[in-house]
Design a protein around this motif. Sequence first.
Motif, PDB file in Angstrom:
ATOM      1  N   HIS A  62      43.961  32.986  32.041  1.00 63.38           N
ATOM      2  CA  HIS A  62      43.430  34.248  32.569  1.00 63.38           C
ATOM      3  C   HIS A  62      42.433  33.979  33.689  1.00 63.38           C
ATOM      4  O   HIS A  62      42.478  34.641  34.742  1.00 63.38           O
ATOM      5  N   VAL A  63      41.551  33.000  33.483  1.00 59.53           N
ATOM      6  CA  VAL A  63      40.563  32.660  34.511  1.00 59.53           C
ATOM      7  C   VAL A  63      41.264  32.147  35.759  1.00 59.53           C
ATOM      8  O   VAL A  63      40.874  32.468  36.891  1.00 59.53           O
ATOM      9  N   GLU A  64      42.314  31.336  35.561  1.00 60.66           N
ATOM     10  CA  GLU A  64      43.063  30.813  36.698  1.00 60.66           C
ATOM     11  C   GLU A  64      43.682  31.944  37.511  1.00 60.66           C
ATOM     12  O   GLU A  64      43.675  31.919  38.748  1.00 60.66           O
ATOM     13  N   THR A  65      44.203  32.952  36.821  1.00 62.16           N
ATOM     14  CA  THR A  65      44.774  34.105  37.514  1.00 62.16           C
ATOM     15  C   THR A  65      43.717  34.836  38.332  1.00 62.16           C
ATOM     16  O   THR A  65      43.948  35.212  39.490  1.00 62.16           O
ATOM     17  N   LYS A  66      42.541  35.039  37.717  1.00 59.31           N
ATOM     18  CA  LYS A  66      41.458  35.713  38.434  1.00 59.31           C
ATOM     19  C   LYS A  66      41.002  34.898  39.635  1.00 59.31           C
ATOM     20  O   LYS A  66      40.699  35.455  40.706  1.00 59.31           O
ATOM     21  N   LEU A  67      40.943  33.577  39.457  1.00 55.46           N
ATOM     22  CA  LEU A  67      40.532  32.714  40.559  1.00 55.46           C
ATOM     23  C   LEU A  67      41.540  32.778  41.698  1.00 55.46           C
ATOM     24  O   LEU A  67      41.160  32.824  42.877  1.00 55.46           O
ATOM     25  N   LEU A  68      42.817  32.798  41.356  1.00 51.24           N
ATOM     26  CA  LEU A  68      43.842  32.905  42.383  1.00 51.24           C
ATOM     27  C   LEU A  68      43.741  34.241  43.112  1.00 51.24           C
ATOM     28  O   LEU A  68      43.851  34.296  44.346  1.00 51.24           O
ATOM     29  N   GLU A  69      43.507  35.322  42.348  1.00 45.64           N
ATOM     30  CA  GLU A  69      43.352  36.638  42.974  1.00 45.64           C
ATOM     31  C   GLU A  69      42.151  36.637  43.910  1.00 45.64           C
ATOM     32  O   GLU A  69      42.203  37.220  45.006  1.00 45.64           O
ATOM     33  N   LYS A  70      41.065  35.995  43.470  1.00 46.51           N
ATOM     34  CA  LYS A  70      39.864  35.952  44.317  1.00 46.51           C
ATOM     35  C   LYS A  70      40.139  35.203  45.614  1.00 46.51           C
ATOM     36  O   LYS A  70      39.733  35.638  46.701  1.00 46.51           O
ATOM     37  N   ARG A  71      40.837  34.080  45.502  1.00 48.74           N
ATOM     38  CA  ARG A  71      41.139  33.302  46.698  1.00 48.74           C
ATOM     39  C   ARG A  71      42.042  34.074  47.643  1.00 48.74           C
ATOM     40  O   ARG A  71      41.885  34.011  48.873  1.00 48.74           O
ATOM     41  N   VAL A  72      43.008  34.803  47.071  1.00 49.88           N
ATOM     42  CA  VAL A  72      43.901  35.603  47.920  1.00 49.88           C
ATOM     43  C   VAL A  72      43.107  36.687  48.632  1.00 49.88           C
ATOM     44  O   VAL A  72      43.288  36.924  49.832  1.00 49.88           O
ATOM     45  N   ARG A  73      42.219  37.358  47.877  1.00 56.52           N
ATOM     46  CA  ARG A  73      41.410  38.406  48.507  1.00 56.52           C
ATOM     47  C   ARG A  73      40.539  37.832  49.613  1.00 56.52           C
ATOM     48  O   ARG A  73      40.384  38.446  50.676  1.00 56.52           O
ATOM     49  N   GLU A  74      39.961  36.655  49.353  1.00 51.76           N
ATOM     50  CA  GLU A  74      39.099  36.045  50.366  1.00 51.76           C
ATOM     51  C   GLU A  74      39.897  35.689  51.619  1.00 51.76           C
ATOM     52  O   GLU A  74      39.397  35.821  52.735  1.00 51.76           O
ATOM     53  N   ARG A  75      41.125  35.214  51.419  1.00 51.03           N
ATOM     54  CA  ARG A  75      41.945  34.872  52.573  1.00 51.03           C
ATOM     55  C   ARG A  75      42.336  36.110  53.377  1.00 51.03           C
ATOM     56  O   ARG A  75      42.590  36.022  54.580  1.00 51.03           O
ATOM     57  N   LEU A  76      42.392  37.262  52.717  1.00 46.09           N
ATOM     58  CA  LEU A  76      42.807  38.488  53.398  1.00 46.09           C
ATOM     59  C   LEU A  76      41.640  39.294  53.928  1.00 46.09           C
ATOM     60  O   LEU A  76      41.853  40.308  54.599  1.00 46.09           O
ATOM     61  N   LEU A  77      40.418  38.905  53.626  1.00 46.47           N
ATOM     62  CA  LEU A  77      39.253  39.612  54.152  1.00 46.47           C
ATOM     63  C   LEU A  77      38.823  38.978  55.471  1.00 46.47           C
ATOM     64  O   LEU A  77      38.689  37.753  55.568  1.00 46.47           O
ATOM     65  N   PRO A  78      38.577  39.774  56.498  1.00 47.70           N
ATOM     66  CA  PRO A  78      38.156  39.232  57.804  1.00 47.70           C
ATOM     67  C   PRO A  78      36.696  38.779  57.759  1.00 47.70           C
ATOM     68  O   PRO A  78      35.783  39.538  58.107  1.00 47.70           O
TER      69      PRO A  78
END
Length: 306
Positions: free
Chosen positions: A153-169
């Motif tokens: 579950h933590v790994e999923t959240k971490l992946l989501e966070k990284r994806v969001r960070e990559r998509l934020l300008p």
Amino acid sequence: MQIILVSRHLKAARTITIMPRHVLATIFALLVLVFSTSALFSWLSVALRLPVVEDLLVTLHLQEDRKTRDHVDNNLHLMATRLGELQAQVLQLDALGERLSGIAGVKRERSVDIIKAAQGGPYIPAPMSVGALEKEIERLAAVVDRRSDDLAHVETKLLEKRVRERLLPTVLPVKDAYLGSPFGHRSDPIIGTRAMHEGMDFNAETGTPVIAAADGVVLMAAYHPEFGNVIDIDHGEGLTSRYAHLSRIDIKPESLVKRGQLIGAVGSTGRSTGPHLHFEVRMLGVAQNPAHFLKQGDEYAHLKRR
């Protein structure tokens, strides 16, 4: 089968004929004699309690007991080793989970089996039985499974966070630039009346590289009467960024771009008074202050100001 007997005591040779039934009868008689002797000896040993026989029986019992004890001890050793391995895995998973939770910004709920009341007292070792070891191994195996699920579950959240960070300008679109007009109301640079500035300007020389502030897909890369050479990038979920007044465009519409990828160069095309990059961030078409996004990166604090 015939056997011929020749002896000096015999006047003539004697012939003995042995039939198969004679052989079978002899073997049967021997077997009966062996079993009878064994049964008689066993009965006498029990009835008379012969010391030699008792010692032999005791020795056999001791050997069997020793084999059984060695087997049990070996199983206990293997179970204890497995128990130690599971305990080590639980500790490692807990430590790894805490680190990953901190990185992902996820608050972990401590399990009931971790939260224990205060205890104390002298240490008095108490050996565990086979049944107790089996129960403890089953309990720890279940704990390891739960910890593994928590880490997934933590790994999923971490992946989501990284994806969001990559998509934020959050990356500055121009390096070594000076901050010009910020987001908000200002005096229009062309006609001088009060106007809304829906982005922020980065002052730099013509030809200075312009990079994508985040991952995305190019929506538009063309000339606009007011923005000049302009690039619009879609970052998903209604979030877009705009790069205007470019001297050149280095990407094509519908192409994928990565954070930090070169997309064009600073210029003064369109409605502009000099070389600079006009940078916008929009959510569902509504202009947002780009500084709110750029401040989440590490570069904004070092942005030069005149």
